[in-house]
Structure formats: C-alpha cells, structure tokens
Design a protein around this motif. Structure first.
Motif, PDB file in Angstrom:
ATOM      1  N   VAL A  35       0.875  -1.220   0.040  1.00  0.00           N
ATOM      2  CA  VAL A  35       0.096   0.086  -0.198  1.00  0.00           C
ATOM      3  C   VAL A  35       0.738   1.268  -0.036  1.00  0.00           C
ATOM      4  CG1 VAL A  35      -1.675   1.320   1.295  1.00  0.00           C
ATOM      5  CG2 VAL A  35      -1.935  -1.033   1.205  1.00  0.00           C
ATOM      6  N   SER A  36       0.369   2.080  -0.744  1.00  0.00           N
ATOM      7  CA  SER A  36       1.298   3.581  -0.843  1.00  0.00           C
ATOM      8  C   SER A  36       0.132   4.664  -0.755  1.00  0.00           C
ATOM      9  CB  SER A  36       1.966   3.654  -2.126  1.00  0.00           C
ATOM     10  OG  SER A  36       2.730   4.641  -2.257  1.00  0.00           O
ATOM     11  N   GLU A  37       0.403   5.480   0.300  1.00  0.00           N
ATOM     12  CA  GLU A  37      -0.766   6.445   0.803  1.00  0.00           C
ATOM     13  C   GLU A  37       0.149   7.829   0.570  1.00  0.00           C
ATOM     14  OE1 GLU A  37      -3.324   3.637   3.749  1.00  0.00           O
ATOM     15  OE2 GLU A  37      -1.591   5.189   4.500  1.00  0.00           O
ATOM     16  N   ARG A  38      -0.623   8.819  -0.007  1.00  0.00           N
ATOM     17  CA  ARG A  38      -0.160  10.103  -0.388  1.00  0.00           C
ATOM     18  C   ARG A  38      -1.169  11.304   0.215  1.00  0.00           C
ATOM     19  NH1 ARG A  38       3.509   7.120  -0.988  1.00  0.00           N
ATOM     20  NH2 ARG A  38       4.809   7.070  -2.653  1.00  0.00           N
ATOM     21  N   GLY A  39      -0.637  12.325   0.631  1.00  0.00           N
ATOM     22  CA  GLY A  39      -1.662  13.524   0.918  1.00  0.00           C
ATOM     23  C   GLY A  39      -1.764  13.569   2.421  1.00  0.00           C
ATOM     24  N   GLY A  40      -1.295  12.882   3.279  1.00  0.00           N
ATOM     25  CA  GLY A  40      -1.655  12.965   4.664  1.00  0.00           C
ATOM     26  C   GLY A  40      -0.635  13.689   5.448  1.00  0.00           C
ATOM     27  N   ASN A 252     -14.576   6.989   8.495  1.00  0.00           N
ATOM     28  CA  ASN A 252     -14.171   5.618   8.361  1.00  0.00           C
ATOM     29  C   ASN A 252     -12.829   5.774   9.192  1.00  0.00           C
ATOM     30  OD1 ASN A 252     -13.828   2.681   8.103  1.00  0.00           O
ATOM     31  ND2 ASN A 252     -12.271   3.255   6.324  1.00  0.00           N
ATOM     32  N   ASN A 253     -11.961   7.011   9.320  1.00  0.00           N
ATOM     33  CA  ASN A 253     -11.009   7.313  10.052  1.00  0.00           C
ATOM     34  C   ASN A 253     -11.292   7.681  11.523  1.00  0.00           C
ATOM     35  OD1 ASN A 253     -11.657   9.771   9.659  1.00  0.00           O
ATOM     36  ND2 ASN A 253     -10.000  10.330   8.143  1.00  0.00           N
ATOM     37  N   ALA A 258      -6.356  14.168   9.842  1.00  0.00           N
ATOM     38  CA  ALA A 258      -5.479  13.366   8.915  1.00  0.00           C
ATOM     39  C   ALA A 258      -4.506  14.292   7.979  1.00  0.00           C
ATOM     40  CB  ALA A 258      -6.005  12.241   8.123  1.00  0.00           C
ATOM     41  N   PHE A 259      -4.849  15.494   8.030  1.00  0.00           N
ATOM     42  CA  PHE A 259      -4.369  16.338   7.160  1.00  0.00           C
ATOM     43  C   PHE A 259      -3.913  17.645   7.764  1.00  0.00           C
ATOM     44  CE2 PHE A 259      -7.804  13.894   5.038  1.00  0.00           C
ATOM     45  CZ  PHE A 259      -7.083  13.535   4.014  1.00  0.00           C
ATOM     46  N   GLY A 347      -4.123   9.332   3.986  1.00  0.00           N
ATOM     47  CA  GLY A 347      -3.982  10.379   3.167  1.00  0.00           C
ATOM     48  C   GLY A 347      -5.255  10.450   2.144  1.00  0.00           C
ATOM     49  N   ASP A 348      -5.155  11.303   1.299  1.00  0.00           N
ATOM     50  CA  ASP A 348      -6.243  11.446   0.208  1.00  0.00           C
ATOM     51  C   ASP A 348      -6.019  10.504  -1.120  1.00  0.00           C
ATOM     52  OD1 ASP A 348      -4.696  13.018  -0.715  1.00  0.00           O
ATOM     53  OD2 ASP A 348      -5.777  15.096  -0.467  1.00  0.00           O
TER      54      ASP A 348
END
Length: 359
Positions: A35-40, A252-253, A258-259, A347-348
């Motif tokens: 998993v790769s997450e971005r924007g957080g 859900n979070n 988160a930002f 992230g988003d």
C-alpha cells in the motif's frame, strides 16, 4: 457371524446418515499486499498491509438438519493481520461474527449474536462494485457506524419469487440500559430486496440511539437505496444514501485530523451517492470503477468526491491478484481518507497491489 455383519452394516449406514445431516466447515481468507498512501499529515506512507480487498479471517460454520425443513446453524469468525500475525482487534476472539440460530425453509431464519447489519450488507453486496474493499471501498465515504452489531437478533425471510427481507434489533447489553434506559446503545435495522436475473435491488434502513446515562441526543438515521444490473458486457451500480441525526455520518478514520488542517465536524444532515461499474476482461480479469459524492447539508458544506479504479485477475477459483487506486477531493476541511477493506488510510490518495486466497 452373519448377524454381526448385518449389525455392523446397519451401524455404518446410520453413521453415514448422521454425518450427512450435520456438518462443520473451516473457512477463511488470507489477503495481503503493498500500500502506498499520499497527501496525509505524515507525508508519504508505504507499507505492507493486510485485508486490502477482503479482511483476512478464519472462521467456523456449521449446520445440523433437525428434520421437517428445520435446521440449526452457527458461525464463529475471527479477523487477523497477515502482516503481523496478530488479531485485528486485541482482546477479542470472534470479533467479526459470532452467532447461532435456527432456519426454516418455509418460515425463515433467526440468528442471535454478533452480526452484520442489513444496511452494511446492502452497501457491500449490492451498492459497491469494489465490494467494500480495495482502495475504492465505498466505506471511505459512506457512514462507518453501521457495519456490525453485537447482542443482535436478526430475522431473515425466505425468498418469495425474488423478494426477501430482514429485520435486526440489538442492544449494548452493558448493564446501563436496565438501570437507566433500554435505548442506550440500541440499534435497529431492516432491508427489503428483489433479485431476479440481471437485476439486484435493495432498500435498507438503520437507526442508532445516541442516548447515554446522562443525556439523550436523539438517534442517527441512515437510509440506503442500491441496485446493480448485469448487462453481460458490464455490470452497472448505483446507490443513494440519506444520513440524518448526530453520528449519522461518522467517518471511517474516526474523524482523526489526517491532514494539515483541523477536520470539519461530521455532518448531521448529508447524502451520499455512488455510480460505478465492473467490466469483465477476458476469461479471468475484472475492471472496477466508481465515483462517490458526499453532500454535506449541515451548513459547513464539508463535501467530498472519490474517484476509484481497480483490476482483479483470478489465478484460480480461490486465488486472485489485484491492483487499485483511489483519490478523494475534500472540500471545506472535510477529513475523509482513502483506506481499504480493513484500514482507514492516512491520506487522500492511495494505491495498492496484492494477492488474496480463500479456503
């Protein structure tokens, strides 16, 4: 000697009948990927995750034929993380499902214990082309307070020419309701559906009491209408949800910031709409896509849009590989994150690729 052989034959036949009338099955899913997450707020997050497409689990289910069309049944199901081998909820055993009940071919089924709500079954089985999994999971934007309930009585009707219905009632069972009010922790839900040929449509409702020992803030009320239609070359999905009352639109979070801003409060008056499709590609591939929009009517206008696409390839009847990507556009400090079936995300934007095996 002949009498002994006859007796043994009769006993063997009787044993075979008894085994045919009662069965216990061990089943499960093992799902893991990258998993790769971005924007957080924590920047780029790369990790090995568990339960991306479907939650990793092991379960036991059984039935016993009681005669005259009546049977007993049970399900015990526990979730775990493939990435670390731990239970997904510490201190629990069968945290996903744990129920027992009776089923009649003519009168329907009654089960008691920890179970999925009619609302969530409608979301995951009828509304969402991602089946509540992958980066494109509808759980990223649809309310998160209606997945499972403990201490639940659930009635499911037989199928009548394609029509069926179910009704659920649950209490917190924490001792407070008997001392103060029976409404504390109470949830009630129901759904009715029609499935025949290429059409599968369902209407669901769920209400959750907000009452505590010291206050009563009414209830959270969630409606969901969903349908999918199989055109053979593609299956189309559509869903529309109405959410009213305190805690009717929990994220859900858990509304974590988160930002790089303080997330707007969750709405007490919103709608959620989805359109999507799955398209078979060759003999074993499936493309999934959806667009989801949250309309916050509370005055904060903390709206959000999610765009998602994914691909699954069946290596066999039990094993598949997959890849998916989703992006959420948050407006006016809405704090939705891109997660998957088991985790809320950071992230988003998120990309994931993995493998799933069921047994």
């Amino acid at each position: 000697m002949k009498k002994t052989l006859i007796t043994l034959a009769v006993l063997a036949a009787a044993t075979g009948v008894a085994q045919a009338q009662s069965s216990v099955v061990i089943y499960g899913t093992v799902d893991a990927g990258f998993v790769s997450e971005r924007g957080g707020v924590n920047g780029n997050v790369n990790k090995i995750d568990s339960g991306i497409a479907s939650a990793s689990r092991i379960g036991f289910k059984g039935t016993e034929d009681l005669g005259s069309g009546l049977s007993a049944l049970f399900v015990l199901e526990s979730g775990f993380g493939v990435d670390n081998g731990q239970q997904d909820v510490a201190g629990t055993l069968f945290n996903r499902q744990a129920y027992v009940g009776l089923s009649s071919k003519t009168a329907g089924t009654v089960t008691l214990g920890r179970q999925y709500t009619p609302w969530y079954n409608t979301l995951s089985k009828v509304a969402d082309p991602f089946a509540a999994g992958y980066a494109g999971s509808a759980k990223n934007l649809f309310p998160a307070n209606t997945t499972r309930t403990s201490n639940t009585v659930l009635y499911t009707s037989p199928n009548f020419n394609g029509f069926d219905a179910d009704v659920a009632y649950s209490t917190a069972n924490n001792g407070q309701e008997s001392l103060v009010s029976s409404k504390i922790g109470r949830q009630m839900g129901a759904s009715v559906g029609y499935a025949n040929g290429p059409l599968n449509a369902r209407l669901a409702y769920n209400t959750t009491s907000n009452e505590t020992a010291i206050s009563d803030a009414g209830s959270a009320r969630n409606w969901l209408a969903a349908a999918n239609y199989d055109f053979a070359v593609a299956k189309a999905y559509v869903a529309y949800g109405v959410n009213k009352g305190l805690n009717s639109s929990t994220r859900n979070n858990g509304n974590v910031n988160a930002f790089n801003y303080i997330s707007a409060k969750t709405s007490d008056d919103s709608t959620t709409a989805l359109i999507g499709a799955t398209v078979p590609v060759g003999p074993a591939g499936t493309v999934m896509a959806s667009v989801i929009h949250v309309n916050d009517k509370s005055g904060l206008n903390a709206d959000a849009n999610q765009f998602a696409v994914g691909y699954s390839y069946a290596l066999s009847k039990r094993t598949s590989t997959y890849a998916s990507y989703a992006k959420i556009s948050n407006k006016n400090n809405a704090g939705y994150t891109v997660g998957n079936n088991s985790n809320a995300g950071t992230g988003d934007k998120a990309f994931n690729v993995g493998v799933r095996h069921s047994f």
